[in-house]
Every structure is written in C-alpha cells, then in structure tokens.
Design an enzyme around this catalytic site. Sequence first.
Site, mmCIF file in Angstrom:
data_model
loop_
_atom_site.group_PDB
_atom_site.id
_atom_site.type_symbol
_atom_site.label_atom_id
_atom_site.label_comp_id
_atom_site.label_asym_id
_atom_site.label_seq_id
_atom_site.Cartn_x
_atom_site.Cartn_y
_atom_site.Cartn_z
ATOM 1 N N SER A 16 0.838 -1.214 0.000
ATOM 2 C CA SER A 16 0.000 0.000 0.000
ATOM 3 C C SER A 16 0.869 1.259 0.000
ATOM 4 O O SER A 16 0.598 2.223 -0.728
ATOM 5 C CB SER A 16 -0.884 0.026 1.244
ATOM 6 O OG SER A 16 -1.857 -0.971 1.151
ATOM 7 N N ARG A 20 1.618 4.249 -2.997
ATOM 8 C CA ARG A 20 1.398 5.672 -2.667
ATOM 9 C C ARG A 20 2.663 6.496 -2.840
ATOM 10 O O ARG A 20 2.599 7.682 -3.160
ATOM 11 C CB ARG A 20 0.839 5.788 -1.244
ATOM 12 C CG ARG A 20 -0.660 5.387 -1.174
ATOM 13 C CD ARG A 20 -1.076 5.075 0.239
ATOM 14 N NE ARG A 20 -2.510 4.828 0.385
ATOM 15 C CZ ARG A 20 -3.126 3.676 0.104
ATOM 16 N NH1 ARG A 20 -2.428 2.645 -0.379
ATOM 17 N NH2 ARG A 20 -4.440 3.545 0.280
ATOM 18 N N GLY A 88 -6.079 -3.340 -7.728
ATOM 19 C CA GLY A 88 -7.208 -2.482 -7.394
ATOM 20 C C GLY A 88 -6.746 -1.138 -6.845
ATOM 21 O O GLY A 88 -7.350 -0.097 -7.129
ATOM 22 N N GLN A 163 -9.149 2.609 -0.444
ATOM 23 C CA GLN A 163 -8.918 2.967 -1.848
ATOM 24 C C GLN A 163 -9.866 4.089 -2.267
ATOM 25 O O GLN A 163 -9.464 5.028 -2.949
ATOM 26 C CB GLN A 163 -9.090 1.737 -2.738
ATOM 27 C CG GLN A 163 -8.020 0.686 -2.460
ATOM 28 C CD GLN A 163 -8.213 -0.594 -3.239
ATOM 29 O OE1 GLN A 163 -9.205 -0.762 -3.949
ATOM 30 N NE2 GLN A 163 -7.279 -1.520 -3.116
ATOM 31 N N ASP A 315 -7.048 -8.152 4.530
ATOM 32 C CA ASP A 315 -6.282 -8.993 3.603
ATOM 33 C C ASP A 315 -5.742 -10.255 4.278
ATOM 34 O O ASP A 315 -5.270 -11.170 3.596
ATOM 35 C CB ASP A 315 -5.133 -8.190 2.988
ATOM 36 C CG ASP A 315 -5.656 -7.056 2.105
ATOM 37 O OD1 ASP A 315 -6.780 -7.176 1.576
ATOM 38 O OD2 ASP A 315 -4.949 -6.036 1.959
ATOM 39 N N ARG A 346 -12.882 -14.265 -1.964
ATOM 40 C CA ARG A 346 -12.023 -14.944 -0.976
ATOM 41 C C ARG A 346 -12.808 -15.769 0.037
ATOM 42 O O ARG A 346 -12.243 -16.668 0.660
ATOM 43 C CB ARG A 346 -11.116 -13.913 -0.273
ATOM 44 C CG ARG A 346 -10.023 -13.410 -1.194
ATOM 45 C CD ARG A 346 -9.084 -12.425 -0.540
ATOM 46 N NE ARG A 346 -7.991 -12.108 -1.444
ATOM 47 C CZ ARG A 346 -7.191 -11.042 -1.328
ATOM 48 N NH1 ARG A 346 -7.379 -10.182 -0.343
ATOM 49 N NH2 ARG A 346 -6.231 -10.839 -2.192
HETATM 50 C C1 S3P Z 1 -5.785 -1.116 0.037
HETATM 51 C C2 S3P Z 1 -7.035 -1.081 0.605
HETATM 52 C C3 S3P Z 1 -7.851 -2.292 0.881
HETATM 53 C C4 S3P Z 1 -7.009 -3.551 0.795
HETATM 54 C C5 S3P Z 1 -6.117 -3.570 -0.413
HETATM 55 C C6 S3P Z 1 -5.152 -2.388 -0.369
HETATM 56 C C7 S3P Z 1 -5.040 0.153 -0.143
HETATM 57 O O1 S3P Z 1 -8.881 -2.346 -0.084
HETATM 58 O O2 S3P Z 1 -7.831 -4.701 0.801
HETATM 59 O O3 S3P Z 1 -5.366 -4.772 -0.465
HETATM 60 O O4 S3P Z 1 -3.812 0.122 -0.391
HETATM 61 O O5 S3P Z 1 -5.671 1.217 -0.025
HETATM 62 P P1 S3P Z 1 -10.287 -1.534 0.057
HETATM 63 O O6 S3P Z 1 -9.993 -0.079 -0.053
HETATM 64 O O7 S3P Z 1 -11.122 -2.032 -1.094
HETATM 65 O O8 S3P Z 1 -10.846 -1.900 1.387
#
Ligand code: S3P
Length: 431
Positions: A16, A20, A88, A163, A315, A346
């Site tokens: 994460s 960023r 994602g 996210q 996660d 999952r």
């Molecule tokens: C993440 C947020 C989470 C997490 C993903 C990484 C991030 O998802 O499950 O692996 O880096 O902001 P969600 O924002 O869909 O909860």
Amino acid sequence: MPLRVEGELRVPSDKSISHRAIIIGSLADGEVRVKNWLRSADTLATLNIYRALGTRIEELSPTELVVRGGGLFSFREPGDILNAENSGTTTRLTLGVLSAQPFFAVLTGDHSLRRRPMLRVVKPLREMGATIDGREEGNLLPIAVRGGRLKGISFFNKKASAQVKSALLLAGLHAEGITEVEEPYLSRDHTERMLQLFEVDLTVIPAFGGVLVKLKGGQQPKGDKDIFVPADPSSAAFFAAAAVLLPGSKLLLKDVLINPTRDGFFRKLKEMGANIEYTNVRELSMEPIADIYVEYSPNLRGVRVFPEEVPAMIDELPLLAVVATQAEGETRIEGAAELRVKESDRIKAVVENLRKMGAKVEELPDGMVIEGKTPLRGGVEIKTYDDHRIAMAFTIAGLIADKPVKLDNPQCVSVSYPQFFEDLKRVLKEG
Ligand code: S3P
C-alpha cells in the site's frame, strides 16, 4: 519429518505504501527518494502507469527509486490505454488523480480486475465533476476518464474502503473548496500520513465512532523528501502464522509496519492465545514499525471477528481462517462481505479449499465460521483463483497438513511477494 520456522526475516516492503510513494510522489513538486520500495507485479503496474503519464522515475536499484513529479497538474495525456494489471489500489487511486487532469485516459486491467466494482469510486468522482464512463455504466474496466475542474464534496465511505477514501482525497487536492470523507471505522490511513509528510494540511476528527478526514483543495504537496517503506504486515502475517502453528518455531520478523489500521491480524493472534510480541517499536516516515517475535503457540482458542475489526485485517482473513482450524472451538468472522470482491471471491475460495483439506467451515454471506481443532489433509490441489493471498495462505495450510498440497498457480504470489517461496525455504527447518 516435523517442520518449524526459525531465525530472522525481513519480508518485502509494504504494498500500500509503495503504491502511494509513486502516486503521491508524482504529485509532489520536487524529487522524492523512495528507499526499500516493494518491487512486485502490482507496484510495477503503478510505476509504468505514472511513467506513461509523464512522471520521471529513476530506478537506482530494484528497491530504490527517485520519483520526479512536476506538481499537481504536470501530467500529460497518455498515448495508449493504461494497464493496472491485477491491482485495485493502482486503479482506484489513479481514477482519483485522472479525474482532475484536463485530458482523456483509459484504464484497464487483467481478467480479475475487470470483474471488480469501480462504481464506489466512479460515483463520487462524477459528483466532484469528472466525466467517467465504462462497462456497466462505469462500474467495470475498461474505464475512460475525461478529467477537468473539480469541486470538493462531503462523502460517507460506508464500506470503509481506503482505496475510495484515497481516491477522493487525491482528487480533492486538485479541487476547489473542501473535500470531506467520513467513514464508520477508520480504514488504512497511509494516504493521510504521506500527504502530511509532504506538508499537506489535513484534518482528522473522530466522528460517530468512525472518523472524518478533511482537506482544502489547491494545496501543492512539497517534494524533496525521503520515504522509507517498512516491511509489509500482510506478507509478514504468513510467517507469523507458520511460527504459531509449527511446533518448536521461534521467528523474528524485522521492521514490520504496525500501523493500527493494519496490524489487526497480529492483535487477533494474541487474543487467540498466541505467543507474539512487538519489540524495538519506532517510527519511520510517519508510520509506526516494530520487530515482531513469534513462537509456537499450542493452546489457541477460537475467537470472533466483529465488523468494526475487519478493515485492520481485511487482507489477512483467509490466513486467519487457516489458523482458526487449529484453535479450540469456534471462530466466527462477520461483516467481511468485501472479501467477495477482492482479487477473487475470498470467502468462496477459502471455504472450498479448507473443506477440501478436511476442515469444518460454514460459509456466511459476509464471512465464515470455522470449527476447530481439525487436522488438515494434504495431497490435494488448491484452487488459488490466481489470487496471491489465497496461494500463500494455503501454502501455510500445507505445512501443517499430513501431506504437502499443490497450488494450481504458485506464480500468482508475484503480485505482492515474488520471493515468497525462497524466503519460506530459508526459515523452514526440518527435524
Ligand atoms: C488497500 C485497501 C484495501 C485492501 C487492499 C489495499 C489500499 O482495499 O484490501 O489490499 O492500499 O488502499 P479496500 O480499499 O477495497 O478496502
């Protein structure tokens, strides 16, 4: 031959934060030096996209980058479709950035990402003023964005998605007026911390059991900064689970991020009765980190995971389900429907594979119930659904089974942890 894990390990850096560092680094007005960057399939997708948008990114070594962004409005229209592959985070955060840029861009991804819901971020970004379209009226990739002048909005982030929150804050930086994101429970807050590291003024206020994050548009993140990325707790979790489950294990996991929005798995292990301890607690680039010492823990008890606890271990829930098969009594996970729209469904993947291994699991619409203690049966093929976290969680399940398991796609670990099997081999001892 009985197996155990032993020694010290610094798992790869946080995914994460690594995403960023590139995204926010690209928005900064000076050089950003990133140390201990995670180089994996997901973060490379981010790197390639920001290069295509015009950011100069120099790779000094596989884990050291210099990001030279030119400020909030320095991007250029990409000449081709941007591919976020399996990621994602890349997609949703980048939709926030693109919404504010005065050009046209198209984002797509692999077969898994093209099935994941985007309306959660597209809808509020449209409300801020972006023109966005895609399959299912903008819910599914490929998605086309024509960005432009945005205005701040107040948004209730019902699913507590980091996210979505991050996309809106990044769009809000470019917008006119105030952008506010409220969430029922605090989701991971790396965007807020990194923006503050870049001297952006942002307010975080407790609100109705959750939190409200607020920022004023038009603030230029200041560059000329170093970012040190800590080890990823979501990767360290697999080794902590192995240590807890394998008799005779003693393991020290170095430099792990223990941000309270991320360390829920370790806290839950402790509640289950695991021997686990944070040592050498310190701060690095506005994030708390520690070395985590874990030992074999023979007397695990089943626990409940409540909805408000889910974001801090989202996660790690597949792995928690594996551990729960070895705990006395029932473990009940609820309020985790989001697991169904991750890299795979999952809940389905965990229930199906655990049952194949002889565990007693009940599937709930928003979670699962695991009944322990049950010996696990190996000699089966695990269906990973090409999902890195399913592949790694069931590798750990395989270590405590009577025979090894076979994964249908072991390579998918490269999304977050390319050298997972090598690291496991290094700390795994026989006899
Ligand atoms: C993440 C947020 C989470 C997490 C993903 C990484 C991030 O998802 O499950 O692996 O880096 O902001 P969600 O924002 O869909 O909860």
